[in-house]
Motif scaffolding. Structure first.
Motif, PDB file in Angstrom:
ATOM      1  N   LEU A 169     -12.054 146.117  -7.414  1.00 49.15           N
ATOM      2  CA  LEU A 169     -10.713 146.090  -6.830  1.00 49.15           C
ATOM      3  C   LEU A 169     -10.214 144.655  -6.697  1.00 49.15           C
ATOM      4  O   LEU A 169      -9.031 144.373  -6.933  1.00 49.15           O
ATOM      5  CB  LEU A 169     -10.725 146.781  -5.463  1.00 49.15           C
ATOM      6  CG  LEU A 169     -10.887 148.301  -5.506  1.00 49.15           C
ATOM      7  CD1 LEU A 169     -11.265 148.850  -4.133  1.00 49.15           C
ATOM      8  CD2 LEU A 169      -9.609 148.969  -6.007  1.00 49.15           C
ATOM      9  N   ALA A 170     -11.111 143.751  -6.323  1.00 46.48           N
ATOM     10  CA  ALA A 170     -10.726 142.342  -6.205  1.00 46.48           C
ATOM     11  C   ALA A 170     -10.273 141.789  -7.554  1.00 46.48           C
ATOM     12  O   ALA A 170      -9.275 141.060  -7.639  1.00 46.48           O
ATOM     13  CB  ALA A 170     -11.897 141.529  -5.669  1.00 46.48           C
ATOM     14  N   GLU A 171     -10.988 142.135  -8.593  1.00 45.43           N
ATOM     15  CA  GLU A 171     -10.626 141.648  -9.935  1.00 45.43           C
ATOM     16  C   GLU A 171      -9.270 142.186 -10.383  1.00 45.43           C
ATOM     17  O   GLU A 171      -8.606 141.581 -11.236  1.00 45.43           O
ATOM     18  CB  GLU A 171     -11.718 142.056 -10.928  1.00 45.43           C
ATOM     19  CG  GLU A 171     -13.013 141.270 -10.736  1.00 45.43           C
ATOM     20  CD  GLU A 171     -14.188 141.903 -11.456  1.00 45.43           C
ATOM     21  OE1 GLU A 171     -13.987 142.967 -12.100  1.00 45.43           O
ATOM     22  OE2 GLU A 171     -15.297 141.348 -11.378  1.00 45.43           O
ATOM     23  N   ARG A 172      -8.855 143.298  -9.822  1.00 49.24           N
ATOM     24  CA  ARG A 172      -7.552 143.883 -10.156  1.00 49.24           C
ATOM     25  C   ARG A 172      -6.454 143.462  -9.177  1.00 49.24           C
ATOM     26  O   ARG A 172      -5.348 143.988  -9.220  1.00 49.24           O
ATOM     27  CB  ARG A 172      -7.668 145.411 -10.204  1.00 49.24           C
ATOM     28  CG  ARG A 172      -8.469 145.904 -11.404  1.00 49.24           C
ATOM     29  CD  ARG A 172      -8.892 147.363 -11.232  1.00 49.24           C
ATOM     30  NE  ARG A 172      -9.503 147.881 -12.447  1.00 49.24           N
ATOM     31  CZ  ARG A 172     -10.745 147.648 -12.816  1.00 49.24           C
ATOM     32  NH1 ARG A 172     -11.530 146.890 -12.063  1.00 49.24           N
ATOM     33  NH2 ARG A 172     -11.229 148.153 -13.934  1.00 49.24           N
ATOM     34  N   GLY A 173      -6.777 142.532  -8.284  1.00 46.92           N
ATOM     35  CA  GLY A 173      -5.776 141.990  -7.381  1.00 46.92           C
ATOM     36  C   GLY A 173      -5.519 142.809  -6.134  1.00 46.92           C
ATOM     37  O   GLY A 173      -4.475 142.641  -5.494  1.00 46.92           O
ATOM     38  N   TRP A 174      -6.468 143.660  -5.749  1.00 46.77           N
ATOM     39  CA  TRP A 174      -6.302 144.485  -4.554  1.00 46.77           C
ATOM     40  C   TRP A 174      -7.093 143.911  -3.393  1.00 46.77           C
ATOM     41  O   TRP A 174      -8.152 143.311  -3.570  1.00 46.77           O
ATOM     42  CB  TRP A 174      -6.731 145.926  -4.830  1.00 46.77           C
ATOM     43  CG  TRP A 174      -5.709 146.658  -5.639  1.00 46.77           C
ATOM     44  CD1 TRP A 174      -5.543 146.612  -6.989  1.00 46.77           C
ATOM     45  CD2 TRP A 174      -4.672 147.500  -5.144  1.00 46.77           C
ATOM     46  NE1 TRP A 174      -4.469 147.382  -7.367  1.00 46.77           N
ATOM     47  CE2 TRP A 174      -3.922 147.947  -6.253  1.00 46.77           C
ATOM     48  CE3 TRP A 174      -4.318 147.943  -3.877  1.00 46.77           C
ATOM     49  CZ2 TRP A 174      -2.828 148.794  -6.126  1.00 46.77           C
ATOM     50  CZ3 TRP A 174      -3.230 148.794  -3.747  1.00 46.77           C
ATOM     51  CH2 TRP A 174      -2.496 149.219  -4.868  1.00 46.77           C
ATOM     52  N   VAL A 175      -6.578 144.105  -2.188  1.00 41.79           N
ATOM     53  CA  VAL A 175      -7.243 143.657  -0.964  1.00 41.79           C
ATOM     54  C   VAL A 175      -8.106 144.804  -0.448  1.00 41.79           C
ATOM     55  O   VAL A 175      -7.633 145.939  -0.323  1.00 41.79           O
ATOM     56  CB  VAL A 175      -6.202 143.254   0.101  1.00 41.79           C
ATOM     57  CG1 VAL A 175      -6.903 142.832   1.396  1.00 41.79           C
ATOM     58  CG2 VAL A 175      -5.315 142.136  -0.419  1.00 41.79           C
ATOM     59  N   VAL A 176      -9.360 144.515  -0.158  1.00 40.59           N
ATOM     60  CA  VAL A 176     -10.299 145.530   0.322  1.00 40.59           C
ATOM     61  C   VAL A 176     -10.398 145.440   1.846  1.00 40.59           C
ATOM     62  O   VAL A 176     -10.670 144.376   2.395  1.00 40.59           O
ATOM     63  CB  VAL A 176     -11.681 145.346  -0.322  1.00 40.59           C
ATOM     64  CG1 VAL A 176     -12.691 146.316   0.285  1.00 40.59           C
ATOM     65  CG2 VAL A 176     -11.587 145.542  -1.830  1.00 40.59           C
ATOM     66  N   VAL A 177     -10.168 146.565   2.519  1.00 34.90           N
ATOM     67  CA  VAL A 177     -10.195 146.634   3.983  1.00 34.90           C
ATOM     68  C   VAL A 177     -11.375 147.494   4.418  1.00 34.90           C
ATOM     69  O   VAL A 177     -11.587 148.580   3.868  1.00 34.90           O
ATOM     70  CB  VAL A 177      -8.885 147.227   4.532  1.00 34.90           C
ATOM     71  CG1 VAL A 177      -8.923 147.310   6.052  1.00 34.90           C
ATOM     72  CG2 VAL A 177      -7.691 146.397   4.068  1.00 34.90           C
ATOM     73  N   SER A 178     -12.135 147.007   5.389  1.00 34.65           N
ATOM     74  CA  SER A 178     -13.233 147.796   5.931  1.00 34.65           C
ATOM     75  C   SER A 178     -13.525 147.322   7.349  1.00 34.65           C
ATOM     76  O   SER A 178     -12.782 146.502   7.902  1.00 34.65           O
ATOM     77  CB  SER A 178     -14.473 147.692   5.033  1.00 34.65           C
ATOM     78  OG  SER A 178     -15.366 148.761   5.288  1.00 34.65           O
ATOM     79  N   GLY A 179     -14.628 147.830   7.928  1.00 36.97           N
ATOM     80  CA  GLY A 179     -14.898 147.577   9.338  1.00 36.97           C
ATOM     81  C   GLY A 179     -16.021 146.625   9.638  1.00 36.97           C
ATOM     82  O   GLY A 179     -16.408 146.493  10.805  1.00 36.97           O
ATOM     83  N   ALA A 180     -16.592 145.961   8.614  1.00 32.33           N
ATOM     84  CA  ALA A 180     -17.667 144.966   8.784  1.00 32.33           C
ATOM     85  C   ALA A 180     -18.934 145.564   9.378  1.00 32.33           C
ATOM     86  O   ALA A 180     -19.786 144.822   9.868  1.00 32.33           O
ATOM     87  CB  ALA A 180     -17.190 143.787   9.635  1.00 32.33           C
TER      88      ALA A 180
END
Length: 389
Positions: free
Chosen positions: A150-161
């Motif tokens: 997703l990062a390589e496609r320019g998307w921001v990844v959201v999660s809870g750590a």
């Protein structure tokens, strides 16, 4: 972020909302209703005994607010987050992600944030990746590759750590040099779990860390569940990687469904309890995804299509249909004569001879007089070779 934030609300309202994040619990719909009716400043006064209380505020709630009111110092909280390189974002600020308004009265009072990126802009192109804390090696690998893809496609990844899938998704994104947001159930200066202190600091440097609780706030079981609604509302879609039947990540996924967001799951073995919840989710309205391309096709723009999934291409796949039929007609035991091939393939002798010569040139058959024999494939992939036993 602190220097670039748009001042969409007054200093008085910002102070009041900052105080409310310490006074009330996240996601309380009654608080949201009172905020709509009274505004932040008057509500703070009403809950701290400086004005008449809201008409339906119970005694227990008011007593709890009175105890917490003794420790209120919103100016100090704002100064603390500023020293950390962060800020406090309120509804009405230019930095406020308006998709959070879809939560209605459960909308956050405000968000504390650390990092230099624009939360509003990043959230517009974001996707949540959540899942089991005690994930398998398979789950960790899938989450990590989803994050990097997703990062390589320019998307921001959201999660809870959190442990497991959350951490793997963050790490995969960071390793690819991508953007990631951690939504904490604690204050932005209270890393949780403690073992992820270094990871959360890395996210702060390369991405954003946000929370509803003020600086110093500690997580509780209920706050983890309430945090999930923010993850679901903030993003354009939620992907679940491994989840048992009673999993917080399923809460996130179902909230995403309720909000009309794309909800996705990565299927797992039917024999694994870790995949039981996500497999059940996939029986409903969730979409099956296997990699970042699948995710982007569902939540991206027109033209963001995943590649067509096919098995490996072998040489036989490229043959004309009649040529393939002639090849099938050849006996595997000692070969066949031209007339036999023509009869068994349903072609005339000249057509069969033409196709056999084509197969000879391609290396599929050998010829001895009028007899044609199959050439043994190399490596079992359909590619032929001449000679050999």
């Amino acid at each position: 972020m602190a220097q670039q934030q748009g001042r969409g609300v007054s200093d008085e309202e910002r102070l009041a909302r900052a105080a409310l994040t310490r006074l009330v619990e996240p996601g309380d719909p009654a608080v949201g209703r009172w905020l709509r009716g009274l505004g932040a400043v008057e509500l703070l006064q009403a809950l701290t005994g400086r004005a008449a209380p809201p008409p339906d505020a119970g005694r227990r709630r008011l007593a709890g607010c009175a105890l917490r009111a003794a420790d209120l110092d919103p100016a100090a909280d704002l100064a603390t987050v500023a020293r950390l390189g962060g800020t406090f974002i309120c509804p009405g600020d230019l930095e406020w992600p308006t998709q959070l308004d879809d939560l209605g009265d459960a909308r956050p009072v405000g968000l504390w944030a650390r990092g230099t990126a624009s939360l509003r802009l990043w959230a517009l192109r974001s996707v949540a990746v959540v899942g089991a804390r005690a994930c398998s090696d398979y789950g960790a690998y899938v989450a990590s590759t989803l994050g990097s893809g997703l990062a390589e496609r320019g998307w921001v990844v959201v999660s809870g750590a959190a442990h497991g899938v959350d951490a793997a998704a963050h790490r995969g994104t960071l390793a690819a040099g991508g953007a990631t947001i951690a939504v904490l159930a604690s204050g932005v200066n209270v890393p949780y779990p403690r073992g992820h202190t270094e990871l959360i600091e890395h996210i702060t440097e390369q991405g954003l860390v946000i929370a509803e609780l003020p600086p110093g706030g500690h997580p509780t079981r209920g706050r983890f569940v309430l945090r999930n609604r923010v993850i679901a509302a903030l993003t354009r879609g939620t992907v679940v990687v491994e989840a048992q039947y009673r999993s917080g990540s399923l809460v996130t996924a179902r909230r995403a469904l309720d909000l009309g967001r794309a909800t996705m799951g990565v299927p797992g073995p039917v024999t694994s309890g870790l995949s039981a919840g996500v497999n059940e989710l996939l029986r409903g309205e969730a979409h099956v995804v296997t990699d970042a391309a699948d995710v982007v096709e569902l939540i991206g723009d027109i033209g963001d299509l995943a590649p067509v999934r096919r098995g490996p291409l072998v040489a036989r796949d490229t043959l004309h249909t009649v040529t393939a039929r002639v090849l099938d007609a050849l006996s595997a035991q000692g070969g066949s004569e031209t007339l036999e091939v023509a009869r068994d393939s349903g072609t005339g002798r000249e057509e069969a001879l033409y196709r056999l010569q084509e197969l000879l040139a391609l290396g599929f058959v050998e010829r001895s007089g009028d007899r044609w024999t199959l050439v043994r494939p190399v490596g079992g992939n359909g590619a032929a070779r001449r000679g050999g036993p």
